[in-house]
Design a protein around this motif. Structure first.
Motif, PDB file in Angstrom:
ATOM      1  N   PHE A   5       0.856  -1.186   0.000  1.00  0.00           N
ATOM      2  CA  PHE A   5       0.000   0.000   0.000  1.00  0.00           C
ATOM      3  C   PHE A   5       0.886   1.228   0.000  1.00  0.00           C
ATOM      4  O   PHE A   5       1.697   1.413   0.904  1.00  0.00           O
ATOM      5  N   LEU A   6       0.775   2.067  -1.025  1.00  0.00           N
ATOM      6  CA  LEU A   6       1.526   3.315  -1.104  1.00  0.00           C
ATOM      7  C   LEU A   6       0.620   4.437  -0.635  1.00  0.00           C
ATOM      8  O   LEU A   6      -0.466   4.624  -1.189  1.00  0.00           O
ATOM      9  N   SER A   7       1.061   5.175   0.380  1.00  0.00           N
ATOM     10  CA  SER A   7       0.225   6.229   0.933  1.00  0.00           C
ATOM     11  C   SER A   7       1.088   7.395   1.392  1.00  0.00           C
ATOM     12  O   SER A   7       2.128   7.195   2.019  1.00  0.00           O
ATOM     13  N   HIS A   8       0.658   8.588   1.110  1.00  0.00           N
ATOM     14  CA  HIS A   8       1.388   9.772   1.554  1.00  0.00           C
ATOM     15  C   HIS A   8       1.182  10.012   3.045  1.00  0.00           C
ATOM     16  O   HIS A   8       2.009  10.633   3.695  1.00  0.00           O
ATOM     17  N   TYR A   9       0.086   9.522   3.604  1.00  0.00           N
ATOM     18  CA  TYR A   9      -0.246   9.742   5.011  1.00  0.00           C
ATOM     19  C   TYR A   9      -0.420   8.415   5.730  1.00  0.00           C
ATOM     20  O   TYR A   9      -1.047   7.492   5.204  1.00  0.00           O
ATOM     21  N   PHE A  10       0.112   8.355   6.948  1.00  0.00           N
ATOM     22  CA  PHE A  10      -0.035   7.151   7.772  1.00  0.00           C
ATOM     23  C   PHE A  10       0.210   7.551   9.218  1.00  0.00           C
ATOM     24  O   PHE A  10       0.969   8.482   9.478  1.00  0.00           O
ATOM     25  N   PRO A  11      -0.441   6.891  10.179  1.00  0.00           N
ATOM     26  CA  PRO A  11      -0.233   7.253  11.577  1.00  0.00           C
ATOM     27  C   PRO A  11       1.249   7.279  11.943  1.00  0.00           C
ATOM     28  O   PRO A  11       2.024   6.522  11.374  1.00  0.00           O
ATOM     29  N   PRO A  12       1.623   8.178  12.793  1.00  0.00           N
ATOM     30  CA  PRO A  12       0.828   8.862  13.803  1.00  0.00           C
ATOM     31  C   PRO A  12       0.078  10.090  13.321  1.00  0.00           C
ATOM     32  O   PRO A  12      -0.548  10.775  14.127  1.00  0.00           O
ATOM     33  N   GLU A  13       0.089  10.393  12.022  1.00  0.00           N
ATOM     34  CA  GLU A  13      -0.720  11.496  11.525  1.00  0.00           C
ATOM     35  C   GLU A  13      -2.190  11.167  11.780  1.00  0.00           C
ATOM     36  O   GLU A  13      -2.577   9.995  11.731  1.00  0.00           O
TER      37      GLU A  13
END
Length: 108
Positions: A5-13
């Motif tokens: 999974f390619l994602s610009h946002y990921f926790p802890p955001e």
């Protein structure tokens, strides 16, 4: 199944895309799938890397059975079209270069 999974946002955001990605990946990991998320250092919304993280070329962590690979990105706040565009574009190339190495790995 191996899921990349390619994602610009990921926790802890704590924005909606980070939360949705994380929740989907947790479900897949609990179902027995090998899940890897490629993302950047957490910095949204202020454009400052969160405490405990650094904007390195490559770093890894594990969160709830999810492998997380964080790659270098041009970090900036949402201050205009050019800077934000550079932020998104700079995350594409490292993610694309990392891609061939992720799915074939079965362990760290």
């Amino acid at each position: 199944m191996r899921i990349l999974f390619l994602s610009h946002y990921f926790p802890p955001e704590v924005n909606a895309p980070a939360s949705r990605t994380y929740e989907h990946c947790k479900v897949w990991a609990r179902a027995g799938h090998e899940v890897t998320v490629v993302t950047c250092a957490p910095n949204h919304p202020r454009g400052k890397v969160y405490d405990g993280y650094r904007n390195r070329l490559w770093q890894r962590e594990e969160r709830d059975g999810i492998r997380v690979i964080r790659l270098w990105t041009f970090v900036t706040a949402n201050e205009g079209f050019l800077k934000r565009s550079l932020n998104y574009v700079s995350s594409c190339l490292p993610a694309w270069l990392q891609r061939p190495f992720c799915p074939r790995r079965t362990s760290w």
